[in-house]
Every structure is written in structure tokens, then in C-alpha cells.
Design a protein around this motif. Structure first.
Motif, mmCIF file in Angstrom:
data_model
loop_
_atom_site.group_PDB
_atom_site.id
_atom_site.type_symbol
_atom_site.label_atom_id
_atom_site.label_comp_id
_atom_site.label_asym_id
_atom_site.label_seq_id
_atom_site.Cartn_x
_atom_site.Cartn_y
_atom_site.Cartn_z
ATOM 1 N N GLU A 149 0.748 -1.275 0.052
ATOM 2 C CA GLU A 149 0.021 -0.081 -0.011
ATOM 3 C C GLU A 149 0.831 1.216 -0.041
ATOM 4 O OE1 GLU A 149 -3.510 1.882 2.789
ATOM 5 O OE2 GLU A 149 -2.183 0.497 3.515
ATOM 6 N N SER A 150 1.923 1.167 0.704
ATOM 7 C CA SER A 150 2.919 2.510 0.858
ATOM 8 C C SER A 150 4.106 1.928 1.399
ATOM 9 C CB SER A 150 2.226 3.451 1.841
ATOM 10 O OG SER A 150 1.985 2.969 3.080
ATOM 11 N N ARG A 171 4.479 0.662 4.990
ATOM 12 C CA ARG A 171 4.013 -0.739 5.354
ATOM 13 C C ARG A 171 5.014 -1.704 4.968
ATOM 14 N NH1 ARG A 171 1.154 -0.279 8.936
ATOM 15 N NH2 ARG A 171 2.314 1.639 9.048
ATOM 16 N N ILE A 229 4.413 -0.031 -5.297
ATOM 17 C CA ILE A 229 3.922 0.681 -4.083
ATOM 18 C C ILE A 229 2.621 1.646 -4.722
ATOM 19 C CG2 ILE A 229 4.265 2.246 -2.268
ATOM 20 C CD1 ILE A 229 6.332 -0.021 -2.072
ATOM 21 N N ASP A 273 0.751 3.837 -3.422
ATOM 22 C CA ASP A 273 0.713 5.212 -3.357
ATOM 23 C C ASP A 273 2.015 5.931 -4.236
ATOM 24 O OD1 ASP A 273 2.403 4.944 -1.508
ATOM 25 O OD2 ASP A 273 1.294 5.946 0.330
ATOM 26 N N LEU A 274 2.688 5.309 -4.737
ATOM 27 C CA LEU A 274 3.875 5.875 -5.257
ATOM 28 C C LEU A 274 3.633 5.646 -6.733
ATOM 29 C CD1 LEU A 274 6.670 7.288 -5.055
ATOM 30 C CD2 LEU A 274 7.602 5.096 -4.648
ATOM 31 N N SER A 316 10.213 7.525 6.457
ATOM 32 C CA SER A 316 9.273 6.497 7.338
ATOM 33 C C SER A 316 9.998 6.261 8.620
ATOM 34 C CB SER A 316 9.073 5.190 6.556
ATOM 35 O OG SER A 316 8.086 5.547 5.328
#
Length: 212
Positions: free
Chosen positions: A68-69, A72, A97, A99-100, A132
Motif C-alpha cells: 500500500e505504501s 508498510r 507501491i 501510492d507511489l 518513514s
């Protein structure tokens, strides 16, 4: 192209499968065939995660890891992040990914444009992994500061630790002993715990009397 979906949450109180439907939809939109779904409740600061290791063992060259990101997949230290990237590269896997957007190019066959995007994507992955990690470090520092402030306000105060759920641990131990061939996933579902907890109980049992 086959995809291995990886979902992670930090604690049992969080739902690691929360993003399952959206990742399955994402994979379908990209024309990916979901080979398996790996879900675990464990800190992203740990390199050695049972389900992530299982994914890396099962995946084949040319297939995708879909998350997801970035957070994660990683809140790892710089050295551990480099180790994980090296393992992914050594297996010949593509990291996608959701969201990338730059990582979505990894689904396609590589031409000159793909090679350029791979370099850009690699830089962005490193940047987001660093962010992160720093976010996690700030979070830990805030907790430490909060504890220190409470001790200053009340020197007799002590934090309440999280005790083991004795009943659930006993249930896991019983399942492991009675059904030695049962998978950790199945035991986790029957005991209503995370897979990581099952592995911890297994390690505890093996420390006392190795399983055969």
C-alpha cells in the motif's frame, strides 16, 4: 505478471488486512494476477518478519511485491533497508507501491523509458523509506519524552506493561502440540492472534523442548 500482496500493521489492535480490498483492486487495474497475500502484525522496524520472509522465499524472478505504501514495507534502519532491497533485487522481483506512481512503471516491460523511471523510482523509494524511519524515530522520542514528563510529575509512577494474554497463549500452545503439522496461519486464525505471536510461542516451546 504475478503479484504478491504484502500487508502489515504494527500491533494486533490494528488491522493488517485493512488494505486488502484496495490492493486487490489495484492489482486488477494493473493487470496483475495475485499469487498470494501475506499479512502480519509486526513492527516495520524489524527486518526479520515471518510473512515477509515467506513472501521472498515463494516469489519468482519477474514477479511483483505490491504494498500500500513504503512505510508498510519499511521503517527500517538504513543498513536494514539496504539489506532488504538487496534481497528483493537478488530474487529478481519488482517492488510496486500503490501510492507511489513512479513504481507503477515496474509492472511494464523495460525500455529506455522504463530504465530512466527505475532510477527515479529507486531514489524516491529511498527517500520515502528514510522519511518513514525518521517518522518512527520521532514517534519513539515523543513517547520517551512523555514517560519522562510523567516521572518528573510523579516519581512513584511506573508504566503499565502489556502482559501476555495467558488464555490465548495457552490455546496456541495446545494447537501447536496437538497439531504439529498445522500452519502458523491456520493456528493464528483459530486462536485469533497475529502470525507473529504464533511464532513467538513456537520459539518458547522449542526453547524448552524442540518440536519434532
Amino acid at each position: 505478471m504475478k503479484a504478491h500482496l504484502y500487508l502489515r500493521a504494527s500491533t494486533k489492535d490494528q488491522d493488517a488486512l485493512r488494505a486488502k480490498a484496495s490492493l486487490e483492486s489495484f492489482a486488477a487495474d494493473k493487470g496483475l494476477v495475485v499469487a498470494n497475500i501475506y499479512s502480519e502484525n509486526i513492527s516495520g522496524t524489524k527486518l526479520h518478519r515471518p510473512e515477509l520472509i515467506r513472501l521472498l522465499d515463494a516469489a519468482h524472478p519477474g514477479e511483483c511485491i505490491v504494498c500500500e505504501s513504503v512505510d508498510r514495507l519499511s521503517r527500517l534502519s538504513q543498513s536494514d533497508w539496504e539489506t532488504l532491497k538487496a534481497k528483493i533485487k537478488a530474487k529478481g522481483l519488482r517492488l510496486v507501491i500503490a501510492d507511489l506512481p513512479t513504481s507503477h512503471m515496474m509492472v511494464q516491460d523495460k525500455g529506455i523509458t522504463g530504465q530512466i523511471m527505475e532510477v527515479i523510482n529507486s531514489m524516491l523509494l529511498d527517500l520515502m523509506a528514510t522519511m518513514s524511519r525518521l517518522d518512527q524515530e520521532k514517534r519513539v522520542e515523543r513517547i520517551k519524552q512523555g514517560l519522562a514528563n510523567k516521572r518528573l510529575a510523579d516519581p512513584t509512577w511506573t508504566p503499565k506493561g502489556k502482559g501476555k494474554n495467558v488464555e490465548k497463549w495457552a490455546k496456541i500452545q495446545s494447537l501447536i502440540i496437538k497439531h504439529p503439522g498445522m500452519s502458523a496461519d491456520d493456528i493464528a486464525k483459530l486462536a485469533d492472534v497475529g502470525v507473529a505471536t504464533v511464532y513467538r510461542v513456537k520459539q518458547q516451546i522449542q526453547a524448552v523442548a524442540p518440536l519434532h
